[in-house]
Design an enzyme around this catalytic site. Structure first.
Site, PDB file in Angstrom:
ATOM      1  N   LYS A 112       0.786  -1.313   0.048  1.00 50.98           N
ATOM      2  CA  LYS A 112       0.037  -0.032   0.002  1.00 50.98           C
ATOM      3  C   LYS A 112       0.734   1.237   0.111  1.00 50.98           C
ATOM      4  O   LYS A 112       0.425   2.212  -0.622  1.00 50.98           O
ATOM      5  CB  LYS A 112      -0.892   0.020   1.159  1.00 50.98           C
ATOM      6  CG  LYS A 112      -2.164  -1.049   1.163  1.00 50.98           C
ATOM      7  CD  LYS A 112      -3.240  -0.697   1.928  1.00 50.98           C
ATOM      8  CE  LYS A 112      -4.396  -1.601   1.598  1.00 50.98           C
ATOM      9  NZ  LYS A 112      -5.623  -1.411   2.448  1.00 50.98           N
ATOM     10  N   LYS A 167      -6.002 -11.388  -5.464  1.00 49.90           N
ATOM     11  CA  LYS A 167      -7.315 -11.961  -4.659  1.00 49.90           C
ATOM     12  C   LYS A 167      -8.375 -10.951  -5.175  1.00 49.90           C
ATOM     13  O   LYS A 167      -8.095  -9.659  -5.645  1.00 49.90           O
ATOM     14  CB  LYS A 167      -6.798 -11.683  -3.209  1.00 49.90           C
ATOM     15  CG  LYS A 167      -6.642 -10.461  -2.773  1.00 49.90           C
ATOM     16  CD  LYS A 167      -6.402 -10.289  -1.320  1.00 49.90           C
ATOM     17  CE  LYS A 167      -6.295  -8.854  -0.954  1.00 49.90           C
ATOM     18  NZ  LYS A 167      -5.653  -8.480   0.175  1.00 49.90           N
ATOM     19  N   LYS A 215     -11.524  -4.903  -2.598  1.00 48.85           N
ATOM     20  CA  LYS A 215     -12.261  -4.019  -2.960  1.00 48.85           C
ATOM     21  C   LYS A 215     -11.681  -2.715  -3.483  1.00 48.85           C
ATOM     22  O   LYS A 215     -12.129  -1.824  -4.075  1.00 48.85           O
ATOM     23  CB  LYS A 215     -13.147  -3.218  -1.649  1.00 48.85           C
ATOM     24  CG  LYS A 215     -12.282  -3.403  -0.528  1.00 48.85           C
ATOM     25  CD  LYS A 215     -13.223  -3.135   0.920  1.00 48.85           C
ATOM     26  CE  LYS A 215     -12.336  -3.610   2.041  1.00 48.85           C
ATOM     27  NZ  LYS A 215     -13.557  -3.667   2.982  1.00 48.85           N
TER      28      LYS A 215
HETATM   29  P1  TYM Z   1     -10.533  -6.267   5.351  1.00 46.66           P
HETATM   30  O1  TYM Z   1     -11.669  -5.207   5.611  1.00 46.66           O
HETATM   31  O2  TYM Z   1      -9.858  -6.020   4.366  1.00 46.66           O
HETATM   32  O3  TYM Z   1     -11.308  -7.684   4.989  1.00 46.66           O
HETATM   33  C1  TYM Z   1     -12.476  -8.137   5.815  1.00 46.66           C
HETATM   34  C2  TYM Z   1     -12.216  -9.580   5.991  1.00 46.66           C
HETATM   35  O4  TYM Z   1     -12.365 -10.192   4.377  1.00 46.66           O
HETATM   36  C3  TYM Z   1     -11.266 -11.117   4.354  1.00 46.66           C
HETATM   37  N1  TYM Z   1     -11.213 -11.087   2.761  1.00 46.66           N
HETATM   38  C4  TYM Z   1     -11.056 -12.082   2.109  1.00 46.66           C
HETATM   39  N2  TYM Z   1     -11.018 -13.465   2.284  1.00 46.66           N
HETATM   40  C5  TYM Z   1     -10.941 -14.180   1.389  1.00 46.66           C
HETATM   41  N3  TYM Z   1     -10.638 -13.966  -0.136  1.00 46.66           N
HETATM   42  C6  TYM Z   1     -10.588 -12.694  -0.389  1.00 46.66           C
HETATM   43  N4  TYM Z   1     -10.477 -12.121  -1.634  1.00 46.66           N
HETATM   44  C7  TYM Z   1     -10.730 -11.847   0.644  1.00 46.66           C
HETATM   45  N5  TYM Z   1     -10.673 -10.268   0.671  1.00 46.66           N
HETATM   46  C8  TYM Z   1     -10.866 -10.114   1.978  1.00 46.66           C
HETATM   47  C9  TYM Z   1     -10.139 -10.449   4.857  1.00 46.66           C
HETATM   48  O5  TYM Z   1      -9.062 -11.477   5.159  1.00 46.66           O
HETATM   49  C10 TYM Z   1     -10.739 -10.154   6.310  1.00 46.66           C
HETATM   50  O6  TYM Z   1     -10.973 -11.372   7.340  1.00 46.66           O
HETATM   51  N6  TYM Z   1      -7.261  -5.563   8.656  1.00 46.66           N
HETATM   52  C11 TYM Z   1      -8.289  -6.350   8.440  1.00 46.66           C
HETATM   53  C12 TYM Z   1      -9.428  -5.611   9.444  1.00 46.66           C
HETATM   54  C13 TYM Z   1      -9.283  -5.932  10.744  1.00 46.66           C
HETATM   55  C14 TYM Z   1      -9.115  -6.938  11.848  1.00 46.66           C
HETATM   56  C15 TYM Z   1      -8.581  -6.488  12.952  1.00 46.66           C
HETATM   57  C16 TYM Z   1      -9.306  -8.288  11.353  1.00 46.66           C
HETATM   58  C17 TYM Z   1      -8.830  -4.750  11.642  1.00 46.66           C
HETATM   59  N7  TYM Z   1      -8.568  -5.241  13.090  1.00 46.66           N
HETATM   60  C18 TYM Z   1      -8.711  -7.445  13.992  1.00 46.66           C
HETATM   61  C19 TYM Z   1      -9.254  -9.274  12.365  1.00 46.66           C
HETATM   62  C20 TYM Z   1      -8.791  -8.942  13.696  1.00 46.66           C
HETATM   63  C21 TYM Z   1      -8.860  -5.623   7.055  1.00 46.66           C
HETATM   64  O7  TYM Z   1      -8.617  -4.712   6.544  1.00 46.66           O
HETATM   65  O8  TYM Z   1      -9.736  -6.631   6.536  1.00 46.66           O
END
Ligand code: TYM
Length: 332
Positions: free
Chosen positions: A111, A195, A198
């Protein structure tokens, strides 16, 4: 499993990767263990977003989670910024986390790109806030997609070092909990090596929760594939990432095994498979979309649910924050 916690950034639309990798797995877990799920609005500060947009995004993502099956009576559902202990514990953990650990994070490398000097401090410190999110609630299991695994491993390193440095057992060391099959990593519909995300500029690369039935069908029709026909054995899809992804998605949304699906399509091309996949996706997503549309305008109800969730989360967070301060010699 003693406690489950996970979060999602409220920026952008919920897509099929989020649903299969995280949300639908959370829905299953809320019946089996105490769960907390939250909207990571403090994490979204690493991007500049106008205030009104951010406010709207938090409500909209709360509505999307409830529409997907998260039940605020079973799981604690809240917005991260409503629980000040997240930011406070992040600062305490900044004393434990090492610069070198954060420099190694692939999300930071991707990023920040070539412009490291222009990146926000929040983007660099993001994984420490994520560690605080998890450790604050003594979570034992963190259900996420594979892309978050490195952040959970960092959380484990921070927890272990904090416990060791302070000679305490302040934090439970959490386990990442990653789904099997395609759920670990749902791939882009346009590129089997990227992957589903968004932030992909092409909306054709992903299925969104808010896509109409026609849009879903069109995206599947145009999804990239190869010219071969489908085999009977899922192992033969190993070197065919686009085909493997589509068959994996079909299995995940129908609950059928890949073997059972391929038994029906063996020897046929994607002309036969794609309409069946589109139907299965529409059947899975359109009821969620209808519930989402009904819920998302009801700001008063969403705010009430988020306030209730925040009150519970604040209560659960307080003892760990106090223990962490005590372990560091803060307070009297
Ligand atoms: P985020 O908002 O990018 O995504 C939310 C969840 O969706 C999963 N995910 C996917 N799983 C499978 N295939 C994909 N293509 C795919 N795209 C997204 C992500 O792995 C995630 O589980 N940093 C985190 C948010 C966060 C968090 C936390 C998660 C902040 N604090 C504490 C767990 C514990 C994030 O940006 O997820």
């Amino acid at each position: 499993v003693t406690r489950v916690l996970s979060g999602i950034q409220p920026t952008g639309n919920l897509h099929l990767g989020n649903l299969l990798g995280a949300i639908l797995r959370w829905v299953r877990m809320q019946d089996e263990a105490p769960c907390l799920f939250f909207l990571a609005d403090l994490h979204s500060l690493s991007d500049h977003i106008p205030a009104d947009t951010r406010r709207a995004q938090v409500r909209s993502m709360a509505a999307a989670l409830i529409a997907s099956g998260i039940d605020p009576d079973k799981a604690v559902l809240f917005a991260q910024s409503d629980v000040p202990a997240h930011a406070e514990l992040c600062w305490l953990l900044n004393g434990t986390a090492r610069m070198g650990w954060l420099h190694r994070m692939t999300q930071w490398k991707d990023k920040s790109g070539k412009n490291k000097e222009g990146a926000s401090v929040a983007l660099f410190d993001y994984p420490v806030l994520q560690a605080a999110d998890i450790l604050l609630y003594q979570a034992s299991h963190v259900p996420v997609g594979e892309d978050q695994k490195q952040h959970i491993e960092l959380t484990r390193d921070i927890a272990n070092k904090f416990n060791l440095d302070t000679g305490t057992e302040t934090f439970v060391v959490p386990e990442p909990f990653i789904g099997g099959g395609v759920a670990a990593r749902v791939m882009s519909l346009r590129d089997g090596s990227a992957k589903m995300s968004k932030s992909d500029p092409s909306d054709m690369s992903r299925i969104n929760l808010i896509d109409s039935d026609d849009e879903i069908a069109a995206k599947i029709r145009k999804a990239r594939t190869d010219p071969e026909s489908l085999p009977g054995d899922p192992d033969l899809l190993k070197e065919r990432p686009e085909a493997r992804n589509l068959v994996g998605i079909m299995a995940a949304v129908t609950g059928e095994s890949e073997t059972a699906i391929l038994a029906r399509f063996e020897g046929q091309g994607f002309g036969a498979f794609k309409p069946a996949l589109a139907d299965a996706l529409v059947a899975a997503i359109s009821p969620i979309r209808s519930r989402y549309e009904a819920l998302q305008g009801d700001h008063a109800e969403l705010d009430r649910l988020l306030d209730e969730g925040a009150a519970k989360a604040n209560e659960l967070a307080a003892p760990t924050l106090l223990a962490a301060k005590r372990a560091l010699g803060l307070g009297r």
